[in-house]
Write an enzyme that holds these catalytic residues in place. Structure first.
Site, PDB file in Angstrom:
ATOM      1  N   GLY A 193      35.314  40.085  40.435  1.00  0.00           N
ATOM      2  CA  GLY A 193      36.575  39.397  40.630  1.00  0.00           C
ATOM      3  C   GLY A 193      36.822  37.910  40.319  1.00  0.00           C
ATOM      4  O   GLY A 193      35.478  37.050  40.200  1.00  0.00           O
ATOM      5  N   GLY A 237      38.793  33.963  41.297  1.00  0.00           N
ATOM      6  CA  GLY A 237      39.744  33.237  42.090  1.00  0.00           C
ATOM      7  C   GLY A 237      40.026  32.137  41.664  1.00  0.00           C
ATOM      8  O   GLY A 237      39.601  31.334  40.351  1.00  0.00           O
ATOM      9  N   VAL A 267      33.033  36.234  40.999  1.00  0.00           N
ATOM     10  CA  VAL A 267      31.873  36.747  41.720  1.00  0.00           C
ATOM     11  C   VAL A 267      31.669  37.983  40.898  1.00  0.00           C
ATOM     12  O   VAL A 267      32.308  38.687  40.159  1.00  0.00           O
ATOM     13  CB  VAL A 267      32.458  37.496  42.935  1.00  0.00           C
ATOM     14  N   ASP A 269      40.934  31.015  57.027  1.00  0.00           N
ATOM     15  CA  ASP A 269      41.541  31.942  55.821  1.00  0.00           C
ATOM     16  C   ASP A 269      41.235  33.444  56.038  1.00  0.00           C
ATOM     17  O   ASP A 269      41.107  34.065  54.916  1.00  0.00           O
ATOM     18  CB  ASP A 269      41.059  31.296  54.631  1.00  0.00           C
TER      19      ASP A 269
END
Length: 732
Positions: A8, A10, A15, A121
């Site tokens: 993934g 962001g 990652v 978060d």
């Protein structure tokens, strides 16, 4: 590490799934792609620091931190599962499954808070689920200890799951994470976040100003669960559960109630419960107060090896053995039972230091729960909570643990009488507890709830009932004297307090307290001096107990204006608190209050009154130095207390006193005005606001603001009259 594929990506990094060839295991490697930005590098380092502090089954673990070709990276557990956000694409979760998952996740968040870390978060995207177990990830926005990466005014986090104070750019505490946990549970139950909007601005506006849509249309979400979720989503932090630990506690209570409803069975209630069915008004809605018997889950048996043999000593007869619950730990072995009997005898006599010595190496959950009770009584609340958390990881539904959790929750902030009854009913259904233990818990909590709804005659009746069954319980005998004193007068109870003292082994702090109070409030000056000596003698007999030392210091400051001796005791308790981790509200409030009385005594020397005879003379420079030191010591006791004990009147009282002592009268006035609105029926609150208005009126008068000074003087008189009326009503 051999990188296999990207998992993934962001805003700050990517990652990858990788393999550790040395250990032959799969890992997740998180690489910072914005490595040229200093702020990004700092946050990446902060995430590594946060994860390195944490060791919990529901928080992802870090294995390594490094830099490769100028790019920082972290090596984390690889979780072969999906995020909650991915799971929600298939629709909402069944209510029971959602709550069970959230209990475990909330325990992980509570562990982070205990290590001084706020996540900031929490959202479905940052929770991975593998084999049904949630793991909290992505601590990139975490606040660690005294970190100052985020300043007031910055907005960080995900708007749809962000607490209003966070959306406003204000400083946040653990209750912002509680809000995010509630928002995540809302999404799991409904399939959508609490607030949505076409633009970021609209989402933020809804978070700040609108109420979330009700969950009533979700079939499996009953009124009790909806009330709990909405309480987490309250706009005001003070209206939410005080901590993640409290939220986990409430979620577990709902699970037990749901199990009882599903199995259509119930147990007998405590003798003081309000009938077979009662409707109880809770903080955010209505909940049914019915008898509950939870469905126990399978759990591994702990190490049942025998504990060290106790020394030979005759112990009082043990209470009737409670019935064991399926899934509970194995019963105490013969040696463990003997150790428990010896430790409980010490506990009932009030010798907590002896309990800690006896149970220092104890492993059985029942022994560890008793050790935690003594830690709490000795002021080591944080240590008691950590021990309870360790037990809860393996035995979350264990009866003695449930009682301990009730006591710990009550120590953090007041419960209502009805909430206490409800929690005790839950604990009773858990099994492995006796009626005597239930009554003892009610008595311990009830003494803190006198101005929060507990019916005093009923509490007195239960204490007498408990003492009839267990006459050796000196603690509860002391509670009973304490309860009667405001009605009968302390000085009339000196004979009873002295008789109780003679029965004790002279190591029970509570017994020393009632004996000293029975003398300090006497009309005779000789008795008052005798009361002061009782505090000092008791403190020495109980290993320099901080509560007794603080009371002696308060008398030195308030009665005899002996500033040097009072200041010496304040220093002594502060040093002891730092050394032994004394963090209970009683000690922190006592330290701050002694500082307040000491400041008043010093001010009496700095600004002498004609009708006040002072016992000594001190140079002005020395008095001013003492005042500065006293302020610093008071502030050290009070630091963070309203965050740690948000529901406690005593914590808020302490903050008001410190603002007044610091001569920050405008702030004190604004603060105590809010406190009055929250606790309108409390005499101490009325008196404190009277003082704030009085000091501010004097300041306005000196500044030539006569109209304001007159208005504030009228307000001060009004609140002093309210205080006197409430005290008169109490006496009647």
């Amino acid at each position: 590490y051999e990188v296999e594929r990207e998992l993934g990506r962001g805003g700050m990094g990517a990652v990858y799934l990788a393999r550790d060839p040395r250990l032959g295991r799969e890992v997740a490697v998180k690489v910072l792609t914005q490595a040229t930005r200093a702020r990004s590098r700092e946050r990446f380092a902060r995430e590594a620091e946060a994860l390195a502090r944490l060791d919990h089954p529901h928080v992802v673990k870090i294995h390594h931190q490094g830099t490769e070709r100028g790019q920082p990276y972290l090596v984390l557990d690889y979780v072969a599962g999906e995020s909650l956000a991915e799971r929600l694409k298939r629709g909402p979760l069944p209510a029971r499954e959602a709550v069970e998952l959230m209990v475990r996740l909330t325990r992980g968040v509570a562990h982070a808070h205990q290590q001084g870390i706020l996540h900031r978060d929490i959202k479905p995207e940052n929770v991975l689920v593998a084999r049904g177990e949630p793991l909290l990830t992505d601590f990139g926005l975490a606040h660690v200890g005294e970190s100052h990466l985020t300043q007031t005014g910055q907005i960080l986090g995900t708007p749809a799951f962000m607490a209003p104070e966070q959306a406003n750019g204000e400083r946040v505490d653990a209750r912002a994470d509680v809000y995010a946990l509630g928002a995540t549970l809302y999404a799991l139950l409904s399939g959508r976040p609490p607030f949505r909007g076409e633009t970021l601005l609209k989402v933020l506006s809804a978070v700040l100003d609108k109420a979330p849509a009700r969950l009533s249309e979700v079939e499996e979400v009953d009124a009790e669960l909806e009330a709990l979720v909405l309480r987490c989503l309250a706009k005001e932090p003070a209206e939410r559960p005080a901590s993640a630990e409290d939220l986990a506690f409430d979620l577990e209570a709902w699970l037990r109630a749901d199990a009882a409803r599903g199995e259509a069975r119930g147990g007998s209630r405590l003798p003081f419960a309000l009938g077979a069915l009662a409707v109880v008004a809770l903080a955010a809605g209505l909940a049914l107060a019915v008898s509950r018997e939870p469905r126990s889950s399978a759990a591994p048996s702990p190490d049942s090896s025998a504990a060290a043999s106790p020394t030979e000593r005759e112990a009082p007869p043990a209470p009737p053995a409670p019935t064991s619950t399926p899934g509970a730990p194995a019963p105490l072995g013969q040696a463990q039972q003997a150790l428990f009997d010896q430790a409980e005898a010490a506990f009932l006599s009030g010798d907590d230091s002896e309990v800690l010595k006896l149970l220092a190496r104890a492993e059985h959950p029942r022994l560890r729960c008793l050790r935690a009770w003594s830690l709490l009584d000795l002021g080591q609340q944080g240590e008691a909570e950590r021990l309870a958390e360790e037990v809860a990881r393996a035995w979350s539904g264990y009866g003695p643990l449930r009682l301990l959790q009730i006591v710990l929750r009550c120590a953090r902030g007041p419960l209502t009488d009805f909430q206490l009854r409800e929690l005790l009913d839950d604990a009773r259904g858990a099994g492995d507890v006796s009626e005597v233990e239930l009554l003892r818990t009610y008595a311990w909590c009830g003494r803190l709830l006198r101005s929060h709804g507990v019916l005093l005659p009923e509490l007195e009746e239960r204490l007498r009932e408990l003492l009839a069954q267990q006459p050796g319980d000196l603690r509860c005998a002391a509670y009973l004297i304490n309860l009667r004193a405001p009605r009968e007068g302390w000085h009339t109870l000196e004979a009873e307090a002295l008789a109780l003292h003679e029965r004790s082994n002279k190591r029970c702090v509570l017994v020393w307290q009632v004996l000293a109070n029975s003398r300090r409030f006497a009309p005779s000056a000789d008795k008052v001096r005798q009361g002061l000596q009782t505090w000092l003698t008791g403190a020495k007999a109980c290993d320099d107990d901080p509560v007794l030392l603080l009371n002696a210091g308060i008398m030195f400051a308030a009665r005899s204006y002996d500033v040097p001796r009072a200041l010496a005791l304040l220093r002594q308790v502060r040093a002891r608190a730092e050394r032994d981790g004394l963090d209970s509200l009683q000690i922190r409030a006592g330290g701050a209050y002694l500082g307040h009385k000491l400041t008043e005594a010093i001010d009496a020397y700095l600004n002498p009154r004609p009708n006040l005879r002072l016992p000594a003379r001190h140079p002005q420079a020395e008095l001013k130095a003492w005042r500065r030191e006293t302020q610093e010591l008071s502030a050290s006791f009070a630091e963070g207390v309203t965050e740690d004990f948000p529901g406690s009147l005593k914590a808020h009282d302490m903050t008001g006193f410190l603002l007044q002592d610091a001569q920050r009268y405008e702030e004190a006035y604004a603060y105590t005005r809010k406190t009055v609105q929250r606790w309108p029926g409390e005499p101490s609150v009325q008196y404190q606001h009277y003082l704030s208005a009085f000091y501010l009126a004097r300041q306005a008068h000196l500044a030539g603001e006569r109209a304001r000074a007159n208005e504030l003087q009228r307000e001060a008189k009004r609140f002093l009259d309210k205080y006197n009326a409430l005290k008169q009503a109490e006496r009647e």
